[in-house]
Design a protein around this motif. Structure first.
Motif, PDB file in Angstrom:
ATOM      1  N   UNK A   1       0.844  -1.181   0.000  1.00 58.71           N
ATOM      2  CA  UNK A   1       0.000   0.000   0.000  1.00 58.71           C
ATOM      3  C   UNK A   1       0.886   1.239   0.000  1.00 58.71           C
ATOM      4  N   UNK A   2       0.719   2.065  -1.003  1.00 58.50           N
ATOM      5  CA  UNK A   2       1.458   3.317  -1.059  1.00 58.50           C
ATOM      6  C   UNK A   2       0.871   4.289  -0.052  1.00 58.50           C
ATOM      7  N   UNK A   3       1.681   5.218   0.402  1.00 56.28           N
ATOM      8  CA  UNK A   3       1.191   6.208   1.353  1.00 56.28           C
ATOM      9  C   UNK A   3       1.384   7.599   0.791  1.00 56.28           C
ATOM     10  N   UNK A   4       0.636   8.517   1.326  1.00 61.48           N
ATOM     11  CA  UNK A   4       0.768   9.911   0.916  1.00 61.48           C
ATOM     12  C   UNK A   4       2.129  10.426   1.348  1.00 61.48           C
ATOM     13  N   UNK A   5       2.788  11.118   0.452  1.00 62.34           N
ATOM     14  CA  UNK A   5       4.065  11.718   0.802  1.00 62.34           C
ATOM     15  C   UNK A   5       4.002  13.234   0.743  1.00 62.34           C
ATOM     16  N   UNK A   6       2.979  13.757   0.101  1.00 57.43           N
ATOM     17  CA  UNK A   6       2.814  15.207   0.029  1.00 57.43           C
ATOM     18  C   UNK A   6       1.338  15.508  -0.149  1.00 57.43           C
ATOM     19  N   UNK A   7       1.028  16.773  -0.281  1.00 54.99           N
ATOM     20  CA  UNK A   7      -0.358  17.156  -0.479  1.00 54.99           C
ATOM     21  C   UNK A   7      -1.009  17.572   0.819  1.00 54.99           C
ATOM     22  N   UNK A   8      -2.303  17.703   0.765  1.00 48.64           N
ATOM     23  CA  UNK A   8      -3.067  18.175   1.914  1.00 48.64           C
ATOM     24  C   UNK A   8      -3.089  17.139   3.027  1.00 48.64           C
ATOM     25  N   UNK A   9      -3.161  17.625   4.254  1.00 50.89           N
ATOM     26  CA  UNK A   9      -3.272  16.735   5.405  1.00 50.89           C
ATOM     27  C   UNK A   9      -4.661  16.102   5.407  1.00 50.89           C
ATOM     28  N   UNK A  10      -4.753  14.767   5.528  1.00 51.96           N
ATOM     29  CA  UNK A  10      -6.068  14.120   5.521  1.00 51.96           C
ATOM     30  C   UNK A  10      -6.704  14.081   6.905  1.00 51.96           C
ATOM     31  N   UNK A  11      -8.021  14.228   6.930  1.00 56.14           N
ATOM     32  CA  UNK A  11      -8.810  14.072   8.151  1.00 56.14           C
ATOM     33  C   UNK A  11      -9.941  13.104   7.826  1.00 56.14           C
ATOM     34  N   UNK A  12     -10.148  12.112   8.679  1.00 57.18           N
ATOM     35  CA  UNK A  12     -11.247  11.173   8.514  1.00 57.18           C
ATOM     36  C   UNK A  12     -12.186  11.297   9.707  1.00 57.18           C
ATOM     37  N   UNK A  13     -13.437  11.633   9.438  1.00 56.29           N
ATOM     38  CA  UNK A  13     -14.462  11.719  10.478  1.00 56.29           C
ATOM     39  C   UNK A  13     -15.255  10.412  10.482  1.00 56.29           C
ATOM     40  N   UNK A 105      -7.860   4.135   7.334  1.00 55.08           N
ATOM     41  CA  UNK A 105      -6.473   4.078   6.855  1.00 55.08           C
ATOM     42  C   UNK A 105      -6.397   4.442   5.378  1.00 55.08           C
ATOM     43  N   UNK A 106      -7.337   3.974   4.587  1.00 57.12           N
ATOM     44  CA  UNK A 106      -7.354   4.294   3.161  1.00 57.12           C
ATOM     45  C   UNK A 106      -7.508   5.801   2.951  1.00 57.12           C
ATOM     46  N   UNK A 107      -8.434   6.403   3.649  1.00 59.79           N
ATOM     47  CA  UNK A 107      -8.655   7.843   3.514  1.00 59.79           C
ATOM     48  C   UNK A 107      -7.408   8.635   3.894  1.00 59.79           C
ATOM     49  N   UNK A 108      -6.733   8.183   4.938  1.00 60.84           N
ATOM     50  CA  UNK A 108      -5.595   8.951   5.465  1.00 60.84           C
ATOM     51  C   UNK A 108      -4.268   8.649   4.796  1.00 60.84           C
ATOM     52  N   UNK A 109      -4.145   7.519   4.111  1.00 64.74           N
ATOM     53  CA  UNK A 109      -2.827   7.147   3.587  1.00 64.74           C
ATOM     54  C   UNK A 109      -2.755   6.951   2.083  1.00 64.74           C
ATOM     55  N   UNK A 110      -3.843   6.725   1.419  1.00 66.64           N
ATOM     56  CA  UNK A 110      -3.784   6.394  -0.005  1.00 66.64           C
ATOM     57  C   UNK A 110      -3.551   7.624  -0.876  1.00 66.64           C
ATOM     58  N   UNK A 111      -2.576   7.557  -1.777  1.00 64.58           N
ATOM     59  CA  UNK A 111      -2.381   8.658  -2.722  1.00 64.58           C
ATOM     60  C   UNK A 111      -3.626   8.907  -3.576  1.00 64.58           C
ATOM     61  N   UNK A 112      -4.422   7.875  -3.799  1.00 62.72           N
ATOM     62  CA  UNK A 112      -5.639   8.024  -4.597  1.00 62.72           C
ATOM     63  C   UNK A 112      -6.658   8.938  -3.928  1.00 62.72           C
ATOM     64  N   UNK A 113      -6.529   9.147  -2.623  1.00 64.07           N
ATOM     65  CA  UNK A 113      -7.484   9.976  -1.889  1.00 64.07           C
ATOM     66  C   UNK A 113      -7.067  11.453  -1.822  1.00 64.07           C
ATOM     67  N   UNK A 114      -5.948  11.808  -2.409  1.00 66.90           N
ATOM     68  CA  UNK A 114      -5.467  13.185  -2.321  1.00 66.90           C
ATOM     69  C   UNK A 114      -6.396  14.196  -2.990  1.00 66.90           C
ATOM     70  N   UNK A 115      -7.199  13.750  -3.941  1.00 62.81           N
ATOM     71  CA  UNK A 115      -8.114  14.684  -4.610  1.00 62.81           C
ATOM     72  C   UNK A 115      -9.567  14.475  -4.192  1.00 62.81           C
TER      73      UNK A 115
END
Length: 131
Positions: A1-13, A105-115
């Protein structure tokens, strides 16, 4: 599983799916039409926060249905609820705590969720489709 390395900080409610279901089925769990207005934030918290906090932060929410591991507790308030929810669900099962954790975890770490921001992921096995 790739993780976010840049971009906006993710928040999951984690939001309650209950408000949406109460609109579809007034009277469930003893809540009537005139009492609904107090709990109708679903799914607007994620939408409002996404607009307010972007572009530095992405905000998404998870709205789980009945959690399998707490089904027995729910059944003490509404006998047979979990069995009816299971049978009404197209997937014929309840969501698990593990599945909710993995979605967070998907919302907070996946590069696919950056947008992706302002979205509420309903995790109920499709039960809301038949409620």
């Amino acid at each position: 599983l790739a993780t976010r390395t840049s971009g906006a900080m993710p928040v999951a409610l984690v939001e309650a799916i209950r408000a949406e279901l109460l609109v579809a089925e007034p009277g469930v769990l003893g809540v009537e039409d005139d009492e609904l207005s107090a709990g109708l934030d679903f799914p607007f918290e994620a939408l409002e926060l996404a607009v307010e906090l972007g572009p530095e932060v992405t905000v998404n929410a998870i709205a789980p249905g009945q959690i399998m591991e707490s089904a027995a507790i729910m059944d003490t308030f509404e006998p047979g609820f979990s069995e009816r929810a299971t049978q009404a669900s197209p997937l014929k099962r309840l969501v698990t705590r593990q599945e909710v954790a993995e979605m967070i975890a998907l919302i907070c770490t996946s590069p696919a969720m950056q947008s992706v921001t302002g979205h509420t992921f309903v995790m109920d096995g499709g039960w809301r489709l038949t409620a």
